[in-house]
Design an enzyme around this catalytic site. Structure first.
Site, PDB file in Angstrom:
ATOM      1  N   ARG A  20       0.826  -1.209   0.000  1.00  0.00           N
ATOM      2  CA  ARG A  20       0.000   0.000   0.000  1.00  0.00           C
ATOM      3  C   ARG A  20       0.859   1.257   0.000  1.00  0.00           C
ATOM      4  NH1 ARG A  20      -5.115   0.821  -0.983  1.00  0.00           N
ATOM      5  NH2 ARG A  20      -5.596   2.002   0.889  1.00  0.00           N
ATOM      6  N   HIS A 165     -11.099  11.939  -6.923  1.00  0.00           N
ATOM      7  CA  HIS A 165     -12.258  11.617  -7.776  1.00  0.00           C
ATOM      8  C   HIS A 165     -13.239  10.722  -6.994  1.00  0.00           C
ATOM      9  CE1 HIS A 165     -13.661  10.890 -12.109  1.00  0.00           C
ATOM     10  NE2 HIS A 165     -14.549  10.275 -11.325  1.00  0.00           N
ATOM     11  N   HIS A 167     -15.187   8.156  -5.437  1.00  0.00           N
ATOM     12  CA  HIS A 167     -15.136   6.695  -5.563  1.00  0.00           C
ATOM     13  C   HIS A 167     -15.364   6.046  -4.202  1.00  0.00           C
ATOM     14  CE1 HIS A 167     -11.064   7.563  -4.110  1.00  0.00           C
ATOM     15  NE2 HIS A 167     -10.943   6.286  -3.774  1.00  0.00           N
TER      16      HIS A 167
HETATM   17 ZN   LIG Z   1     -10.972  12.293 -12.091  1.00  0.00          ZN
END
Ligand SMILES: [Zn+2]
Length: 333
Positions: A20, A165, A167
């Site tokens: 990660r 973004h 999500h």
């Molecule tokens: Zn985007």
């Protein structure tokens, strides 16, 4: 390679996920970036993400290209390993118990445009996002390999988002996490002792008390829980017994998406900022808990941070009583 380590005395679990550390950090410590040209989730940049697993494509456009409304791709930097052999035995000794961390991690991209908060999405995109959650949950369940899946969303640097973004994510694990097991066991104990569902009772009592209610109709109730851990913590539950998010019907899913948008928007208006997590608690795939459990969506605004006292004692310090928080949300419509 990832592994789950368990602290032997108290039993808390930690996923050690070294890979990660490779993931991108758009947020870093600098001010939020309005739009990244290299955003892998924007329409037209599909080749930057792995091949899609699910998509809403109203005009039947080909997979992995433009023309979608919501799509689901595998997470490129998963906390869990896909490659591990399923059910690999626990190893180590009683002081150092460890287990391979194998599982699956989806990213649900909620809009082709570079929007950031769930409240900014069109109602149709919000609806399709919840449809994607359920479709992927059912697909992961039918693989027969996983015990549990957690749907969650991180927004803003304070919410732990590494990309801005809009999500969400779904993480499926081969073993039911301890915390989930404990919540179900406590719900089951209550049912065995009193002959009715704790969650049904809680909803009834919250509605009777009224002061923490944010919203209620025939199907859903939203309230700030009595022991809210953070300011404006909000729970959304189905009013009737329904333990498994996999089975929620389409009309209710659409309503839930709208109600979630509404609550997030009220929180953003009340706090004048947007960093939050939401997550969905549902039953493990192989457990029927219809009699004693309700699935629920939990929104955790991130106006406060867990600091020294919280780490030391496990007690949260919440400066906003949930009764005031609910009033604030009701007036922030
Ligand atoms: Zn985007």
């Amino acid at each position: 390679m990832s592994e789950i380590r368990r602290e032997p005395l108290l039993g808390y679990e930690v996923v050690i996920a070294a890979r990660r550390a490779e993931r991108p950090q758009q947020w870093d410590h600098s001010p939020p970036v309005a739009k990244s040209l290299a955003c892998p989730f924007c329409e037209g940049a599909e080749q930057l993400a792995p091949p899609e697993l699910w998509a809403a494509r109203p005009h039947d456009s080909p997979a992995n290209g433009p023309g979608w409304q919501v799509r689901v791709v595998p997470n490129r930097f998963p906390a869990f390993d896909r490659e591990e052999q399923p059910g690999e035995a626990q190893c180590g000794d009683e002081f150092f118990p460890r287990q391979s961390a194998s599982g699956w991690q989806d990213v649900v991209i909620e809009s082709p445009q570079h929007q950031i908060s769930f409240s900014e999405l069109s109602p149709e995109n919000a609806r399709l996002t919840f449809l994607a959650y359920q479709a992927r949950l059912n697909a992961l369940k039918s693989e027969g390999r996983y015990a549990y899946a957690q749907i969650f969303k991180n927004v803003g640097a304070g919410g732990g988002a590494s990309l801005e973004h809009s999500h969400s994510q779904i993480m499926a694990t081969e073993r039911t996490p301890l915390r989930v097991q404990q919540e179900l066991a406590a719900s089951r104990d209550y049912f065995d002792r009193y002959g009715r569902s704790y969650w049904a009772e809680l909803i009834e009592r919250e509605l009777a008390a009224a002061e923490r209610i944010v919203y209620a109709d025939d199907h859903f109730v939203a309230f700030c829980p009595f022991a809210s851990r953070v300011p404006l913590e909000t729970w959304i539950l189905p009013r009737r017994a329904d333990s498994d998010f996999c089975g929620v019907d389409l009309a209710r899913l659409e309503q839930l998406a709208q109600l979630t948008q509404r609550c997030v928007s009220q929180i953003e208006n009340a706090l004048e900022f947007s960093a939050y997590n939401y997550l969905i608690h549902t039953t493990p795939f192989d457990i029927n808990a219809q009699a004693y459990y309700h699935w629920r969506l939990v929104i955790l605004p991130r106006a406060t941070t867990q600091a020294g006292f919280e780490w030391g004692t496990g007690m949260f310090v919440n400066p906003l009583p949930p009764e005031r928080a609910a009033a604030l949300m009701r007036s922030a419509q």
